[in-house]
Design an enzyme around this catalytic site. Sequence first.
Site, PDB file in Angstrom:
ATOM      1  N   LYS A  54       1.009  -0.554   0.314  1.00 33.80           N
ATOM      2  CA  LYS A  54       0.130   0.199  -0.047  1.00 33.80           C
ATOM      3  C   LYS A  54       0.963   1.053   0.024  1.00 33.80           C
ATOM      4  O   LYS A  54       0.627   2.492  -0.570  1.00 33.80           O
ATOM      5  CB  LYS A  54      -1.028   0.115   1.221  1.00 33.80           C
ATOM      6  N   GLN A  98      -4.833  -1.850   9.696  1.00 34.32           N
ATOM      7  CA  GLN A  98      -5.063  -3.084   8.538  1.00 34.32           C
ATOM      8  C   GLN A  98      -5.180  -4.282  10.165  1.00 34.32           C
ATOM      9  O   GLN A  98      -5.373  -4.236  11.167  1.00 34.32           O
ATOM     10  CB  GLN A  98      -3.342  -4.002   8.486  1.00 34.32           C
ATOM     11  N   ASP A 121     -11.468   2.359   3.400  1.00 34.33           N
ATOM     12  CA  ASP A 121     -11.960   0.624   3.440  1.00 34.33           C
ATOM     13  C   ASP A 121     -13.438   0.069   3.157  1.00 34.33           C
ATOM     14  O   ASP A 121     -13.442  -0.687   2.563  1.00 34.33           O
ATOM     15  CB  ASP A 121     -11.589   0.189   4.964  1.00 34.33           C
TER      16      ASP A 121
HETATM   17  N1  GUN Z   1      -7.326  -7.674   5.954  1.00 35.38           N
HETATM   18  C1  GUN Z   1      -7.211  -8.234   4.729  1.00 35.38           C
HETATM   19  N2  GUN Z   1      -7.629  -7.129   3.733  1.00 35.38           N
HETATM   20  C2  GUN Z   1      -7.808  -6.253   4.142  1.00 35.38           C
HETATM   21  C3  GUN Z   1      -8.316  -4.967   3.534  1.00 35.38           C
HETATM   22  O1  GUN Z   1      -9.027  -4.801   2.375  1.00 35.38           O
HETATM   23  N3  GUN Z   1      -8.251  -3.825   4.339  1.00 35.38           N
HETATM   24  C4  GUN Z   1      -7.719  -3.921   5.949  1.00 35.38           C
HETATM   25  N4  GUN Z   1      -7.959  -2.569   6.489  1.00 35.38           N
HETATM   26  N5  GUN Z   1      -7.434  -4.736   6.133  1.00 35.38           N
HETATM   27  C5  GUN Z   1      -7.498  -6.150   5.415  1.00 35.38           C
END
Ligand code: GUN
Length: 284
Positions: A54, A98, A121
Site C-alpha cells: 500500500k 490493517q 476501506d
Molecule cells: N486485511 C485483509 N484485507 C484487508 C483489507 O482490505 N483492509 C484492511 N484494512 N485489512 C485487511
Amino acid sequence: MAAELIDGKGFAARIRDDIKRGVDQRTRRGLRRPGLAVILVGDDPASKVYVGHKRNDCEQVGIESQVLELPFSTTEAEVLHHIDEYNADPSVDGILVQLPLPRHVDSTRVIERIRPDKDVDGFHPYNIGRLVQRIPALRPCTPFGVIRLLESIGEPFKERDAVVVGASNIVGRPMALELLLAGATVTVCHRFTRDTEAHVRQADLVVVGVGKPGLVKGEWIKEGATVIDVGINRMDDGRLVGDVEFDVARERAAWITPVPGGVGPMTRAMLLQNTLDAARHHDG
Ligand code: GUN
C-alpha cells in the site's frame, strides 16, 4: 474452449495511471496531495507485506502515505486515540487500520471510530448502509474492484444469475450488495448452505472469497460462466492459488481471473481511488 483470462494486473496499472493524473492535476491547481494514514498493530508477516504494498502504491501515484506501526501490546484505547487524531488531521483524507487486529482489540469498535468520510476501506456501517440503500459513498475495495473488472469485460449484470461463495464482511456480503446494485440476481452461499455445488452449477457469474484452496471444483462451473476468484492461498511449496480449481474451471468458463494477477491488484487500486475520492470530497 479455454476461458479468457481477466487481466487484473494490467487493468489496475491503467487505473493507477488515471489516479496519478488526477493527483497531478490537483497539485497543478494548488491543491494538496491526498493523504492516507495506515495503522498496523503487531507483527503479522502477511499484514506487513500488504502494508508495504500500500505504501509503494501510494508513492507511485503521488498520494502521501504514513504508516503507524504499533506493538502487539497496544491497547484498544490507544488505537482509538490514534484514530481520533487522524480524524481531526486535515492532511489525512483516508484512514486504514490493517486487519486482523490482535484479539484484545475489538475491530468493530475500531472501524466505527473512523470518520465515515475517511473510511477508505469502506467497512464502516455508515458506508455499508449507503451501499445497502443504493447510494454508495466509499465502497469496500475488493468488491468495488471486482465490479470494475466485470464492467471492463462487458458483463451484462441485469441478465445474470450471480452466486457469491463466502459471506465475510470484507468480501462476500459487500460483493452481494454490489452485484445487486449492478442489477444481477444474487445468491449467497456460506458455511450453512446445504448444497453450494447446486447453486454454483447454475450460476452465470461466480465470485468466490473464502480462503480455502480448491473449495469450488472446476467441474461445477457452468459452460460459458464468468469466474472471479478472490482467494489468495499460499501453498506449502510457496505457490499462490485461489479458491477455485483453476485448470478445470478454465476449460469450462468464458472468463476467469488468475491468482495471482486477478482481483488482488484491483483491491489495491481501489484503495487509491477511494483515497483520491475522499480528498476531492474534503475539498468541499
Ligand atoms: N486485511 C485483509 N484485507 C484487508 C483489507 O482490505 N483492509 C484492511 N484494512 N485489512 C485487511
